[in-house]
Design a protein around this motif. Structure first.
Motif, PDB file in Angstrom:
ATOM      1  N   TYR A  98       0.834  -1.152   0.046  1.00 33.48           N
ATOM      2  CA  TYR A  98      -0.070   0.110  -0.074  1.00 33.48           C
ATOM      3  C   TYR A  98       0.806   1.156   0.113  1.00 33.48           C
ATOM      4  O   TYR A  98       0.716   2.199  -0.800  1.00 33.48           O
ATOM      5  CB  TYR A  98      -0.888  -0.141   1.311  1.00 33.48           C
ATOM      6  N   ASP A  99       1.826   1.352   0.942  1.00 32.24           N
ATOM      7  CA  ASP A  99       2.690   2.410   0.947  1.00 32.24           C
ATOM      8  C   ASP A  99       3.478   2.729  -0.135  1.00 32.24           C
ATOM      9  O   ASP A  99       3.767   4.003  -0.569  1.00 32.24           O
ATOM     10  CB  ASP A  99       3.672   2.252   2.224  1.00 32.24           C
ATOM     11  N   TYR A 100       3.987   1.410  -0.688  1.00 32.72           N
ATOM     12  CA  TYR A 100       4.931   1.414  -1.852  1.00 32.72           C
ATOM     13  C   TYR A 100       3.884   2.225  -3.407  1.00 32.72           C
ATOM     14  O   TYR A 100       4.578   3.177  -3.885  1.00 32.72           O
ATOM     15  CB  TYR A 100       5.452   0.249  -2.374  1.00 32.72           C
ATOM     16  N   ILE A 101       2.850   1.844  -3.376  1.00 32.02           N
ATOM     17  CA  ILE A 101       1.965   2.273  -4.334  1.00 32.02           C
ATOM     18  C   ILE A 101       1.866   3.691  -4.368  1.00 32.02           C
ATOM     19  O   ILE A 101       1.841   4.467  -5.325  1.00 32.02           O
ATOM     20  CB  ILE A 101       0.432   1.557  -4.468  1.00 32.02           C
ATOM     21  N   ALA A 102       1.389   4.322  -3.167  1.00 33.32           N
ATOM     22  CA  ALA A 102       1.066   5.482  -2.820  1.00 33.32           C
ATOM     23  C   ALA A 102       2.150   6.536  -2.922  1.00 33.32           C
ATOM     24  O   ALA A 102       2.021   7.461  -3.385  1.00 33.32           O
ATOM     25  CB  ALA A 102       0.361   5.599  -1.114  1.00 33.32           C
ATOM     26  N   ASN A 103       3.395   5.825  -2.880  1.00 38.83           N
ATOM     27  CA  ASN A 103       4.546   6.529  -2.975  1.00 38.83           C
ATOM     28  C   ASN A 103       5.211   6.529  -4.369  1.00 38.83           C
ATOM     29  O   ASN A 103       6.314   7.312  -4.501  1.00 38.83           O
ATOM     30  CB  ASN A 103       5.714   6.244  -1.873  1.00 38.83           C
ATOM     31  N   ALA A 104       4.894   5.412  -5.098  1.00 33.27           N
ATOM     32  CA  ALA A 104       5.686   5.218  -6.391  1.00 33.27           C
ATOM     33  C   ALA A 104       4.801   5.907  -7.414  1.00 33.27           C
ATOM     34  O   ALA A 104       5.636   6.071  -8.687  1.00 33.27           O
ATOM     35  CB  ALA A 104       5.696   3.687  -6.742  1.00 33.27           C
ATOM     36  N   ILE A 105       3.701   6.191  -7.338  1.00 33.68           N
ATOM     37  CA  ILE A 105       2.794   6.936  -8.331  1.00 33.68           C
ATOM     38  C   ILE A 105       3.199   8.479  -8.447  1.00 33.68           C
ATOM     39  O   ILE A 105       3.421   8.831  -9.641  1.00 33.68           O
ATOM     40  CB  ILE A 105       1.348   6.785  -7.919  1.00 33.68           C
ATOM     41  N   PRO A 106       3.453   9.117  -7.416  1.00 28.83           N
ATOM     42  CA  PRO A 106       3.541  10.474  -7.479  1.00 28.83           C
ATOM     43  C   PRO A 106       4.895  11.071  -8.324  1.00 28.83           C
ATOM     44  O   PRO A 106       4.620  12.051  -9.127  1.00 28.83           O
ATOM     45  CB  PRO A 106       4.133  11.058  -6.026  1.00 28.83           C
ATOM     46  N   PRO A 107       5.912  10.372  -8.513  1.00 25.56           N
ATOM     47  CA  PRO A 107       7.020  11.050  -9.316  1.00 25.56           C
ATOM     48  C   PRO A 107       6.627  11.090 -10.730  1.00 25.56           C
ATOM     49  O   PRO A 107       6.910  12.126 -11.633  1.00 25.56           O
ATOM     50  CB  PRO A 107       8.360   9.743  -9.413  1.00 25.56           C
ATOM     51  N   ALA A 108       5.954  10.250 -11.379  1.00 20.93           N
ATOM     52  CA  ALA A 108       5.189  10.456 -12.974  1.00 20.93           C
ATOM     53  C   ALA A 108       4.439  11.601 -12.823  1.00 20.93           C
ATOM     54  O   ALA A 108       4.515  12.340 -13.618  1.00 20.93           O
ATOM     55  CB  ALA A 108       4.318   9.096 -13.254  1.00 20.93           C
ATOM     56  N   PHE A 109       3.724  11.728 -11.704  1.00 17.35           N
ATOM     57  CA  PHE A 109       2.776  12.933 -11.749  1.00 17.35           C
ATOM     58  C   PHE A 109       3.500  14.105 -11.688  1.00 17.35           C
ATOM     59  O   PHE A 109       3.082  15.228 -12.630  1.00 17.35           O
ATOM     60  CB  PHE A 109       1.680  12.700 -10.598  1.00 17.35           C
ATOM     61  N   TYR A 110       4.754  14.304 -10.820  1.00 20.47           N
ATOM     62  CA  TYR A 110       5.400  15.421 -10.685  1.00 20.47           C
ATOM     63  C   TYR A 110       5.999  15.865 -11.847  1.00 20.47           C
ATOM     64  O   TYR A 110       6.300  16.929 -12.256  1.00 20.47           O
ATOM     65  CB  TYR A 110       6.265  15.207  -9.462  1.00 20.47           C
ATOM     66  N   CYS A 111       6.611  14.700 -12.702  1.00 20.86           N
ATOM     67  CA  CYS A 111       7.429  14.939 -13.926  1.00 20.86           C
ATOM     68  C   CYS A 111       6.592  15.925 -14.938  1.00 20.86           C
ATOM     69  O   CYS A 111       6.847  16.782 -15.523  1.00 20.86           O
ATOM     70  CB  CYS A 111       7.787  13.922 -14.437  1.00 20.86           C
ATOM     71  N   ILE A 112       5.292  15.211 -15.120  1.00 18.93           N
ATOM     72  CA  ILE A 112       4.471  15.651 -15.899  1.00 18.93           C
ATOM     73  C   ILE A 112       3.873  17.115 -15.784  1.00 18.93           C
ATOM     74  O   ILE A 112       3.756  17.926 -16.470  1.00 18.93           O
ATOM     75  CB  ILE A 112       3.206  14.825 -16.326  1.00 18.93           C
ATOM     76  N   VAL A 113       3.722  17.412 -14.369  1.00 17.50           N
ATOM     77  CA  VAL A 113       3.069  18.857 -13.984  1.00 17.50           C
ATOM     78  C   VAL A 113       4.261  19.696 -13.991  1.00 17.50           C
ATOM     79  O   VAL A 113       4.152  20.812 -14.295  1.00 17.50           O
ATOM     80  CB  VAL A 113       2.611  18.600 -12.631  1.00 17.50           C
TER      81      VAL A 113
END
Length: 442
Positions: A98-113
């Motif tokens: 759970y913790d990994y999924i919650a923390n592994a998704i944001p980098p892609a989001f931040y790169c795109i934003v």
């Protein structure tokens, strides 16, 4: 210092990094975007400020519990270790992923934003959005492959710049005389279901904006003196973030009334345009880019530590424990980065990202429960920091977490169902991995 060839993380981090990773891993563009959405749901100045303060109080009490847990079990991976120690392998497995999924998704989001904000500054690059995002990801992969010290330096530098920018924005807003618009009189009954629902939806956004407040715990194994540095990092960093968030909301509503900012997609830009004129949007964009670079750096480091911890206990590939000469969990970093790259290319991470907060709160709740369980189960375990007001502080934060989860489940049923499905699927996967581990040990 441990030898990296023995798959041991290097103890090279200190208090400065701890505070920086908490601030850098928490403050992103959420605080620039969410005030408008929350103003649309609550439409009451004091209710909005109370909501932000309540979220801050929640993480401050949570920091009290995490300070004991992280200094008691200073291991890479954070919450996973405490929950596994208290409730067994399956609880550790599901909370770790759970913790990994919650923390592994944001980098892609931040790169795109980041790429989107760069295009705002340089419109000619509009057709290269994905390429810019991938370029940022690759740049940060190379940075962290070079070693932990490089990542630590960038984290401290960008976090200081971020705090200075936000402090300057707050001061500028309060120095402005404010737009005099007569408020619309409304009779708000705080017991109305719509207001209660809006409060919980607002809290979900706010807790998501505060998410990252426990980031230092992921690096406990790499801290030179975790017993002293982690509690200081947690409380100092949390107080700084709370002050910035509450003061920034007060500053925004000093410039423009709640009704004017309601449902604004980027409240900070609306405020900055009033305070700074036509250059306001540019100023907010620059602040947003620096905030994103700092938080991207943090979230390039965090998932690798969780994956390292899971790998060490057999819940991911054994090579996930590999450490390079610079002290970076290299395989875990590359796997997480590959996941981010795929998400950037296909651009379908938004749905996953939306329930990251939900997953995080579940993990926090289990961690708080593990503190009580370990006090009972292992009373003689060395505890360099002991949670103040125990057990009342722990019971209070558990009740608050349970209330949040019930509120989230009611106001966000779709993500609640998705998490239930993931949980059901996880158990047979755990049984398979557990049998594989036992076969290897026989």
């Amino acid at each position: 210092m441990k030898n990296s060839r023995n798959n041991q993380l290097i103890k090279s981090l200190g208090l400065g990094f701890g505070i920086a990773i908490l601030i850098g891993g928490t403050i992103g563009v959420g605080i620039l975007r969410t005030p408008g959405a929350i103003a649309g749901m609550l439409d009451n100045y004091w209710l909005i400020i109370t909501c932000w303060f309540f979220g801050g109080l929640y993480i401050l009490i949570g920091a009290n519990s995490y300070a004991e847990l992280a200094t008691m079990l200073p291991k890479a991976g954070g919450s996973y270790n405490y929950i596994k120690r208290a409730f067994g392998d399956y609880a550790g497995f599901i909370s770790g992923w759970y913790d990994y999924i919650a923390n592994a998704i944001p980098p892609a989001f931040y790169c795109i934003v980041i790429s989107e904000y760069i295009i705002i500054l340089f419109p000619a690059l509009e057709s290269h959005s994905t390429s810019i995002a991938i370029a940022f990801l690759i740049a940060f992969i190379l940075l962290h492959v070079s070693g932990v010290k490089s990542g630590s330096f960038i984290q401290q530098l960008t976090s200081v710049i971020k705090v200075v920018f936000f402090a300057a924005l707050i001061v500028a807003c309060f120095m402005y005389s404010g737009v005099k618009i007569k408020p619309i009189e409304k009779d708000i009954n705080l017991l109305e279901m719509g207001v209660i629902l809006g409060f919980f939806k607002s809290l979900q956004l706010i807790i998501g904006t505060y998410d990252g407040w426990y980031s230092v715990c992921f690096f406990a194994e790499e801290d030179k003196n975790p017993s002293k540095n982690i509690p200081k990092s947690l409380f100092t960093g949390a107080i700084i973030v709370i002050l910035i968030y509450v003061l920034l909301n007060m500053a925004f509503f000093h410039v423009l009334p709640v009704a004017s900012l309601a449902n604004s997609p980027l409240a900070a830009a609306d405020v900055a345009k009033v305070v700074f004129g036509n250059n306001g949007a540019i100023i907010v964009t620059v602040i947003a880019i620096f905030s994103l670079i700092s938080i991207l750096n943090a979230f390039m480091m965090i998932p690798a530590r969780i994956l390292f911890g899971l790998s060490r206990d057999g819940f991911f590939i054994r090579k996930g424990t590999a450490i390079n000469k610079g002290g970076t969990p290299i395989v875990a970093l590359l796997v997480s980065s590959l996941f981010s790259l795929v998400l950037i290319i296909i651009g379908s991470f938004e749905v996953l990202f939306s329930f990251g907060t939900f997953m995080s709160v579940i993990v926090w709740g289990l961690a708080y429960c593990s503190l009580i369980k370990l006090r009972i189960k292992e009373p003689n375990l060395t505890r360099p920091y002991r949670s103040w007001a125990y057990p009342w502080s722990s019971l209070l934060v558990i009740i608050a977490t349970l209330s949040l989860l019930i509120g989230f489940a009611y106001s966000d049923t779709k993500n609640f169902v998705i998490i239930l499905i993931i949980t059901l699927i996880s158990y047979p996967v755990f049984l398979y991995l557990n049998r594989r581990i036992k076969k290897k040990n026989d």
